[in-house]
Design a protein around this motif. Structure first.
Motif, short mmCIF file in Angstrom:
data_model
loop_
_atom_site.label_atom_id
_atom_site.label_comp_id
_atom_site.label_asym_id
_atom_site.label_seq_id
_atom_site.Cartn_x
_atom_site.Cartn_y
_atom_site.Cartn_z
N ARG A 28 4.27 -11.18 6.49
CA ARG A 28 5.51 -10.62 7.03
C ARG A 28 6.47 -10.22 5.91
NH1 ARG A 28 7.34 -15.06 11.00
NH2 ARG A 28 5.13 -15.47 10.90
N CYS A 29 6.48 -11.01 4.84
CA CYS A 29 7.33 -10.66 3.70
C CYS A 29 6.83 -9.39 3.03
CB CYS A 29 7.35 -11.79 2.68
SG CYS A 29 8.19 -13.24 3.30
N ALA A 30 5.54 -9.34 2.82
CA ALA A 30 4.95 -8.17 2.17
C ALA A 30 5.19 -6.93 3.03
CB ALA A 30 3.47 -8.40 1.95
N ALA A 31 5.03 -7.10 4.35
CA ALA A 31 5.23 -5.98 5.27
C ALA A 31 6.67 -5.48 5.21
CB ALA A 31 4.89 -6.41 6.69
N LEU A 32 7.58 -6.41 5.13
CA LEU A 32 9.01 -6.06 5.06
C LEU A 32 9.32 -5.31 3.76
CD1 LEU A 32 11.60 -6.39 6.59
CD2 LEU A 32 11.71 -8.75 5.87
N SER B 139 14.42 -6.97 0.26
CA SER B 139 13.31 -7.59 -0.46
C SER B 139 13.05 -8.94 0.16
CB SER B 139 13.67 -7.79 -1.93
OG SER B 139 14.16 -6.60 -2.46
N ALA B 140 11.77 -9.23 0.36
CA ALA B 140 11.45 -10.50 1.01
C ALA B 140 10.40 -11.25 0.22
CB ALA B 140 10.93 -10.24 2.42
N CYS B 141 10.50 -12.56 0.28
CA CYS B 141 9.54 -13.41 -0.40
C CYS B 141 9.62 -14.79 0.26
CB CYS B 141 9.91 -13.50 -1.87
SG CYS B 141 8.67 -14.38 -2.79
N GLY C 9 12.62 -15.25 -6.02
CA GLY C 9 11.42 -14.45 -5.73
C GLY C 9 11.78 -13.09 -5.18
N CYS C 10 12.75 -13.06 -4.24
CA CYS C 10 13.18 -11.79 -3.64
C CYS C 10 13.68 -10.83 -4.72
CB CYS C 10 14.31 -12.02 -2.64
SG CYS C 10 13.77 -12.86 -1.16
N LYS C 11 14.45 -11.38 -5.67
CA LYS C 11 15.00 -10.51 -6.72
C LYS C 11 13.90 -9.94 -7.59
CE LYS C 11 19.54 -12.44 -6.49
NZ LYS C 11 20.22 -13.70 -6.72
N ARG C 12 12.87 -10.75 -7.81
CA ARG C 12 11.74 -10.23 -8.62
C ARG C 12 11.01 -9.15 -7.85
NH1 ARG C 12 8.61 -15.32 -10.62
NH2 ARG C 12 10.43 -16.58 -11.11
N VAL C 13 10.85 -9.36 -6.53
CA VAL C 13 10.19 -8.35 -5.71
C VAL C 13 11.01 -7.05 -5.74
CG1 VAL C 13 9.54 -7.74 -3.35
CG2 VAL C 13 9.06 -10.02 -4.20
N TYR C 14 12.33 -7.20 -5.71
CA TYR C 14 13.21 -6.02 -5.72
C TYR C 14 12.94 -5.15 -6.94
CZ TYR C 14 17.42 -3.22 -6.22
OH TYR C 14 18.29 -2.18 -6.40
N GLU C 15 12.77 -5.81 -8.09
CA GLU C 15 12.51 -5.04 -9.31
C GLU C 15 11.24 -4.20 -9.17
OE1 GLU C 15 14.51 -4.50 -11.75
OE2 GLU C 15 15.97 -5.82 -10.76
N ILE C 16 10.25 -4.78 -8.50
CA ILE C 16 8.98 -4.05 -8.31
C ILE C 16 9.17 -2.89 -7.32
CG2 ILE C 16 6.59 -4.28 -7.52
CD1 ILE C 16 6.93 -7.32 -8.43
#
Lengths: 234, 234
Positions: free
Chosen positions: A127-131, A150-152, A212-219
């Protein structure tokens, strides 16, 4: 998990799985994204703003957002019935509600923005990846947004707080907590918790998930920049 | 020229802080100016805006657009104007005030599938856009090549004070009708010129955000510099 905190897939406690995002992968969609989040492989497509059908769903004051999260029959080891399950309906709902605060629907009265998410391969935390994929697809479609989403997930496995719980850890672990964040506005749009945590554990878990969310945001950001500016930061 | 600072932005990026006026595609959060789309931000003396790089067409009164007839009702035509809204052209606009649904046949003037250059007479949030053909250069388009580009790139195709489009028209002797909705009709007696003009338009669509585009288009068309020094760098 080993004594020094190396997890079943060789990650450290605060390490994300490998994430890669590709923007604009579907020709017929207005916006799309493909994410590989560890072993999760997910496609997201955005259509709209477009006419609402059935017409009675239309809102004369603002647009509406519809979301469909679907797992392909081959996405899990045992064949999954393609009909929407209780779980998929729930996830569609929470993803919609997690995206809604970010999307500015006021500009598009009487229209709908459809987000379709297809899980091609699932491995925990889908669900996080989908978001994450859906947020990037919305930005790709040019839908006005206050911020990306961003979700994690974070969770508790073998009495320790870990970032980004995979399928195995989810099954064996004590808690799984998906969090979605609008990173620039600092607002949480999704917070679920499956399992039990002590108040202090909840705090660390939340902190871990937000990092984690913030790291995902960078990606996510890098993926969008690559598509539109060939990574030429100005 | 005024000093303008430009930057590549994605939704959620803080463009500037301070007492500025948010213009198109900018949303204000406290004193922060936040971009709502993928694009290029511009900071002026007292305002901020973002030129979008994606997104559909949002009708605006007085825009010239190219529409395709998709249906008729007893009193009007319905047009696909490459937007989330359907355009309406009242029958009286074409037949005059003595139009009568029993006497006149709408399909005889404009049939389904016809391309028409129309102007948006009126549009607000509560109603679908109202179209008109009562103006010079408006009406049915009989011949030409239809090209679809991203509506967000139309200003770039026109260029500053029409410089870009003039360059193409002069080099290829083609007549280009640009709809603000991203639909463009190119007609040219010379087939070579037509192909060149089509190529130039497609090139602008693909490379709209890159600097020195006019130069590149000129060299592609084989225009000798000097006759039109109106270069643009935005």
């Amino acid at each position: 998990m080993t004594e020094d905190g190396i997890r079943c897939d060789g990650r450290r406690l605060d390490e994300l799985r490998n994430i890669s995002i590709k923007v604009g992968v579907l020709k017929n969609a207005d916006g799309s994204a493909y994410i590989e989040f560890g072993k999760n492989k997910i496609l997201a497509g955005v259509f709209g703003p477009r006419d609402v059908h059935p017409k009675h769903m239309a809102n004369p004051d603002s647009g509406i957002l519809r979301c469909r999260y679907h797992m392909s029959p081959f996405s899990v080891t045992e064949r999954k019935n393609p009909a929407p399950s209780r779980r998929e309906i729930e996830i569609s709902k929470v993803i919609k509600e997690a995206l809604q605060p970010a999307v500015i629907l006021k500009d598009y009265p009487r229209t709908v923005i459809d987000v379709f998410i297809e899980v091609l391969q699932a491995d925990g935390g889908s669900r996080c990846a989908a978001l994450d994929a859906a947020a990037v697809a919305l930005a790709d479609a040019g839908i006005p947004m206050r911020d990306l989403v961003s979700a994690c997930a974070a969770g508790k496995v073998a009495d320790r707080i870990v970032l980004d719980v995979n399928n195995e850890e989810d099954q064996e672990g004590q808690a799984d907590m998906p969090v979605a964040l609008m990173p620039n506005l600092g607002k949480v749009t999704l917070l679920q918790l499956d399992g039990m945590l002590k108040p202090e554990e909840f705090k660390t878990c939340m902190q871990t998930a937000l990092v984690g969310c913030k790291r995902v945001y960078e990606i996510q950001r890098k993926a969008l920049m690559e598509k539109y500016f060939q990574n030429g930061e100005q | 020229m005024m000093d303008v600072k430009r930057r590549y932005v994605i939704p959620g990026d803080v463009i500037a802080t301070g007492p500025l006026r948010p213009e198109q595609n900018v949303f204000q959060d406290g004193d922060r100016m936040i971009s709502t789309c993928v694009g290029i931000s511009e900071i002026f003396e007292n305002s901020v805006k973002v030129i979008p790089l994606t997104g559909g067409y949002m009708p605006k009164a007085n825009d010239l657009v190219i529409g395709k007839v998709i249906g008729t009702s007893p009193l009007s035509w319905e047009f696909d104007i490459n937007s989330c809204f359907v355009g309406f052209l009242p029958a009286q606009d074409v037949f005059g005030r003595d139009y009568s649904p029993t006497k006149d046949e709408l399909r005889q003037r404009l049939d389904i599938g016809d391309l028409v250059a129309v102007r948006i007479a009126n549009f607000d949030r509560s109603r679908d856009p109202l179209l008109t053909v009562q103006d010079r250069d408006l009406g049915k388009i009989d011949s030409g090549e239809l090209i679809e580009i991203s509506p967000s790139k139309v200003p770039r195709l026109i260029g500053k004070r029409g410089s870009m489009i003039q360059t193409i028209e002069m080099a290829t002797k083609a007549i280009i009708t640009i709809g603000q909705n991203g639909w463009i009709v190119i007609s040219c007696e010379d087939s070579e010129g037509l192909l060149k003009a089509v190529e130039a338009v497609k090139m602008i669509d693909a490379l709209a955000h890159t600097p020195n585009l006019t130069e590149r288009v000129k060299s592609m068309l084989g225009v000798v510099d000097g006759e039109n020094n109106d270069t643009i760098n935005d």
